[in-house]
Design an enzyme around this catalytic site. Structure first.
Site, mmCIF file in Angstrom:
data_model
loop_
_atom_site.group_PDB
_atom_site.id
_atom_site.type_symbol
_atom_site.label_atom_id
_atom_site.label_comp_id
_atom_site.label_asym_id
_atom_site.label_seq_id
_atom_site.Cartn_x
_atom_site.Cartn_y
_atom_site.Cartn_z
ATOM 1 N N ASP A 61 0.839 -1.206 0.000
ATOM 2 C CA ASP A 61 0.000 0.000 0.000
ATOM 3 C C ASP A 61 0.873 1.255 0.000
ATOM 4 O OD1 ASP A 61 -2.575 1.521 0.516
ATOM 5 O OD2 ASP A 61 -1.467 2.007 2.329
ATOM 6 N N ASN A 126 -6.607 -6.347 -1.709
ATOM 7 C CA ASN A 126 -5.549 -6.535 -0.710
ATOM 8 C C ASN A 126 -4.410 -7.376 -1.264
ATOM 9 O OD1 ASN A 126 -7.168 -5.109 1.024
ATOM 10 N ND2 ASN A 126 -7.869 -6.886 2.184
ATOM 11 N N GLU A 129 -2.112 -5.342 -3.554
ATOM 12 C CA GLU A 129 -1.156 -4.552 -2.776
ATOM 13 C C GLU A 129 -0.031 -5.433 -2.241
ATOM 14 O OE1 GLU A 129 -3.915 -0.945 -0.982
ATOM 15 O OE2 GLU A 129 -3.848 -2.860 0.080
#
Length: 237
Positions: A61, A126, A129
């Site tokens: 991220d 997710n 990332e």
């Protein structure tokens, strides 16, 4: 030390390697990192031998945020911090990252516990990332940057369409000009102070030819007004 490069590859390993190469333009060195990046906590909690992708997600991220900021800084040299921040927030939003992940079909490679009320779309963003985090740990920032700039953004993100949704006439005009390899220039033709207020007049020039005009109590608002009129003249709004 155990070497994943030299160990025999299973069919699943080869499938994962091909996926990373195709979608990220990157050949994994330590394949374990990429296996972890695709392992959800719902399955890792069931075994002491498995590690979830949460830490890699956190790292990825941050890396994505830095790379996209760098990309926008150089792509839009005339834009201010406010505009760049707004564009970046759209590019790294959960919705955008999930859309990229779905385009890549990352869900085909995620390991998670089925039969539970888990929203797959959340897992996909997710995992994307986490995979960027894995590339960063595997080969460093430049490798992650190259992957995002040359593979992910070019193949899986339609930046012009993403930005055209903004009610930001100047940005829309810049994007159109870049797509058509045209030069845009904003020239001040009027600046006066009357009744305690400033008024600015801005005219848009495309390849040195005059187009729309606009006025406002700041140069920024005048540029938006001139951009709007230019887009109207071109039949784009």
């Amino acid at each position: 030390m155990f070497s994943f490069r030299r160990s025999p590859k299973s069919k699943n390993d080869l499938k994962l390697i091909r996926f990373i190469i195709k979608q990220f333009g990157y050949r994994p060195k330590k394949l374990l990192l990429f296996k972890i990046a695709l392992t959800h906590k719902s399955i890792s909690n069931s075994s002491d031998k498995l590690i979830s992708n949460e830490r890699l997600e956190f790292l990825g991220d941050t890396i994505i945020d830095a790379i996209v900021a760098d990309f926008l800084y150089h792509k839009f040299p005339e834009e201010d911090e406010g505009h760049l921040t707004k564009v970046k927030s759209k590019m790294v939003s959960r919705k955008t990252l999930t859309s990229i992940a779905q385009s890549m079909q990352i869900s085909d490679h995620i390991v998670y516990q089925t039969g539970r009320s888990i929203r797959l779309a959340t897992l996909e963003g997710n995992a994307f990332e986490a995979l960027i985090g894995a590339i960063y740990l595997d080969s460093g920032y430049d490798a992650a940057k190259k992957s995002i700039n040359h593979s992910v953004l070019r193949t899986h993100l339609d930046l012009p369409t993403l930005l055209e949704k903004e009610i930001d006439f100047k940005s829309r005009l810049y994007i159109w000009a870049q797509k058509n390899r045209l030069e845009i220039e904003f020239k001040l033709f009027n600046e006066k102070f009357a009744d305690g207020k400033w008024n600015y007049g801005i005219e848009v020039f495309i390849n040195s030819n005059p187009y729309g005009r606009g006025s406002g109590d700041s140069k920024k608002s005048a540029e938006q007004a001139a951009s709007r009129e230019t887009l109207q003249l071109m039949g784009m709004i």
